[in-house]
Design a protein around this motif. Sequence first.
Motif, PDB file in Angstrom:
ATOM      1  N   CYS A 106       0.899  -1.022   0.273  1.00  0.00           N
ATOM      2  CA  CYS A 106       0.062  -0.139   0.106  1.00  0.00           C
ATOM      3  C   CYS A 106       1.008   1.248  -0.117  1.00  0.00           C
ATOM      4  CB  CYS A 106      -0.858   0.044   1.046  1.00  0.00           C
ATOM      5  SG  CYS A 106      -2.226   1.066   1.322  1.00  0.00           S
ATOM      6  N   VAL A 107       1.027   1.933  -1.123  1.00  0.00           N
ATOM      7  CA  VAL A 107       2.142   2.791  -1.197  1.00  0.00           C
ATOM      8  C   VAL A 107       1.388   4.293  -1.836  1.00  0.00           C
ATOM      9  CG1 VAL A 107       3.947   1.058  -1.858  1.00  0.00           C
ATOM     10  CG2 VAL A 107       2.594   1.950  -3.780  1.00  0.00           C
ATOM     11  N   ASP A 108       2.084   5.303  -1.227  1.00  0.00           N
ATOM     12  CA  ASP A 108       1.671   6.573  -1.623  1.00  0.00           C
ATOM     13  C   ASP A 108       2.392   6.735  -3.141  1.00  0.00           C
ATOM     14  OD1 ASP A 108       0.376   7.156   0.488  1.00  0.00           O
ATOM     15  OD2 ASP A 108       2.228   7.625   1.408  1.00  0.00           O
ATOM     16  N   LEU A 109       1.531   7.447  -4.010  1.00  0.00           N
ATOM     17  CA  LEU A 109       2.232   7.623  -5.440  1.00  0.00           C
ATOM     18  C   LEU A 109       2.833   9.199  -5.299  1.00  0.00           C
ATOM     19  CD1 LEU A 109      -0.389   6.303  -7.695  1.00  0.00           C
ATOM     20  CD2 LEU A 109       1.692   5.265  -7.028  1.00  0.00           C
ATOM     21  N   PRO A 110       4.013   9.127  -5.715  1.00  0.00           N
ATOM     22  CA  PRO A 110       4.634  10.260  -5.777  1.00  0.00           C
ATOM     23  C   PRO A 110       4.016  11.202  -7.225  1.00  0.00           C
ATOM     24  CG  PRO A 110       6.299   9.065  -6.744  1.00  0.00           C
ATOM     25  CD  PRO A 110       5.023   8.228  -6.235  1.00  0.00           C
ATOM     26  N   LEU A 111       4.440  12.694  -7.128  1.00  0.00           N
ATOM     27  CA  LEU A 111       4.218  13.233  -8.325  1.00  0.00           C
ATOM     28  C   LEU A 111       2.721  13.599  -8.882  1.00  0.00           C
ATOM     29  CD1 LEU A 111       6.792  11.587 -10.662  1.00  0.00           C
ATOM     30  CD2 LEU A 111       7.156  13.594  -9.280  1.00  0.00           C
ATOM     31  N   GLY A 112       1.912  13.481  -7.788  1.00  0.00           N
ATOM     32  CA  GLY A 112       0.184  13.867  -8.133  1.00  0.00           C
ATOM     33  C   GLY A 112      -0.366  13.262  -9.147  1.00  0.00           C
ATOM     34  N   PRO A 113      -0.824  13.897  -9.898  1.00  0.00           N
ATOM     35  CA  PRO A 113      -1.647  13.393 -11.303  1.00  0.00           C
ATOM     36  C   PRO A 113      -0.754  12.529 -12.227  1.00  0.00           C
ATOM     37  CG  PRO A 113      -2.261  15.611 -10.976  1.00  0.00           C
ATOM     38  CD  PRO A 113      -1.320  15.428 -10.176  1.00  0.00           C
ATOM     39  N   LEU A 114       0.553  12.834 -12.391  1.00  0.00           N
ATOM     40  CA  LEU A 114       1.424  12.219 -13.157  1.00  0.00           C
ATOM     41  C   LEU A 114       1.822  10.778 -12.424  1.00  0.00           C
ATOM     42  CD1 LEU A 114       3.227  12.354 -15.522  1.00  0.00           C
ATOM     43  CD2 LEU A 114       5.217  13.298 -14.159  1.00  0.00           C
ATOM     44  N   GLY A 115       1.882  10.863 -11.304  1.00  0.00           N
ATOM     45  CA  GLY A 115       2.094   9.518 -10.508  1.00  0.00           C
ATOM     46  C   GLY A 115       0.978   8.619 -10.728  1.00  0.00           C
ATOM     47  N   ARG A 116      -0.221   9.267 -10.618  1.00  0.00           N
ATOM     48  CA  ARG A 116      -1.437   8.511 -10.881  1.00  0.00           C
ATOM     49  C   ARG A 116      -1.665   7.731 -12.408  1.00  0.00           C
ATOM     50  NH1 ARG A 116      -3.243  12.322  -7.294  1.00  0.00           N
ATOM     51  NH2 ARG A 116      -4.179  13.453  -9.105  1.00  0.00           N
ATOM     52  N   ALA A 117      -1.027   8.627 -13.112  1.00  0.00           N
ATOM     53  CA  ALA A 117      -1.143   8.251 -14.722  1.00  0.00           C
ATOM     54  C   ALA A 117      -0.135   7.197 -14.804  1.00  0.00           C
ATOM     55  CB  ALA A 117      -0.956   9.462 -15.353  1.00  0.00           C
ATOM     56  N   GLY A 118       0.996   7.519 -14.123  1.00  0.00           N
ATOM     57  CA  GLY A 118       2.094   6.380 -14.300  1.00  0.00           C
ATOM     58  C   GLY A 118       1.787   5.206 -13.691  1.00  0.00           C
ATOM     59  N   TRP A 119       0.843   5.096 -12.644  1.00  0.00           N
ATOM     60  CA  TRP A 119       0.432   3.856 -11.992  1.00  0.00           C
ATOM     61  C   TRP A 119      -0.669   2.849 -12.915  1.00  0.00           C
ATOM     62  CZ3 TRP A 119       1.773   0.660  -8.340  1.00  0.00           C
ATOM     63  CH2 TRP A 119       0.828  -0.379  -8.032  1.00  0.00           C
ATOM     64  N   LEU A 120      -1.215   3.712 -13.687  1.00  0.00           N
ATOM     65  CA  LEU A 120      -2.142   2.990 -14.517  1.00  0.00           C
ATOM     66  C   LEU A 120      -1.541   2.249 -15.700  1.00  0.00           C
ATOM     67  CD1 LEU A 120      -4.792   5.805 -15.344  1.00  0.00           C
ATOM     68  CD2 LEU A 120      -5.255   3.887 -14.107  1.00  0.00           C
ATOM     69  N   ALA A 121      -0.227   2.722 -16.229  1.00  0.00           N
ATOM     70  CA  ALA A 121       0.711   2.009 -17.119  1.00  0.00           C
ATOM     71  C   ALA A 121       1.450   0.933 -16.113  1.00  0.00           C
ATOM     72  CB  ALA A 121       1.563   2.978 -17.744  1.00  0.00           C
ATOM     73  N   ALA A 122       2.159   1.388 -15.241  1.00  0.00           N
ATOM     74  CA  ALA A 122       2.966   0.557 -14.516  1.00  0.00           C
ATOM     75  C   ALA A 122       2.473  -0.367 -13.348  1.00  0.00           C
ATOM     76  CB  ALA A 122       3.999   1.342 -13.680  1.00  0.00           C
ATOM     77  N   GLY A 123       1.294  -0.248 -13.012  1.00  0.00           N
ATOM     78  CA  GLY A 123       0.535  -1.118 -11.905  1.00  0.00           C
ATOM     79  C   GLY A 123       0.442  -2.545 -12.351  1.00  0.00           C
TER      80      GLY A 123
END
Length: 144
Positions: A106-123
């Motif tokens: 359970c991790v906190d994503l860095p970089l705000g909206p960019l981090g959330r977008a990155g998670w969609l690709a990297a998750g």
Amino acid sequence: MSRVAIHADADAQAPAERVFAVLTDWPRHDEWMPFTKARGGHGLGAELEGRTGVGPLGFTDTMVITDWRPGRRVAVRHTGRLVRGEAFFEVTPLPGGGSRIRWAECVDLPLGPLGRAGWLAAGPAIGAFMGLGLRRLARLSSEA
């Protein structure tokens, strides 16, 4: 900051105590988790350090053990600059002498909206690597 959760499970033919011993043998971490080396202590409050990457590209993940139940569970708090949050490994005995391994993050994503977008690709890739690592851990524990 956004928080995301992910987990993976695998079954091992080895008993829980053996799986836990291999899991927490930090110098052997790279034998089962791709692209990751680890070192550190054991027990509540001990510090760990993981290095994930290929060659010079990668990052260091510092952690503190927040729960230590020998043979069953180790939990950590990620304390690094890039990775923040909590994680645990649980090893549960199964009938017949095998065990089930669960790894949850359970991790906190860095970089705000960019981090959330990155998670969609990297998750999905991260989940796949977690599953691969646990299957390799299961095999390694059964061989020893």
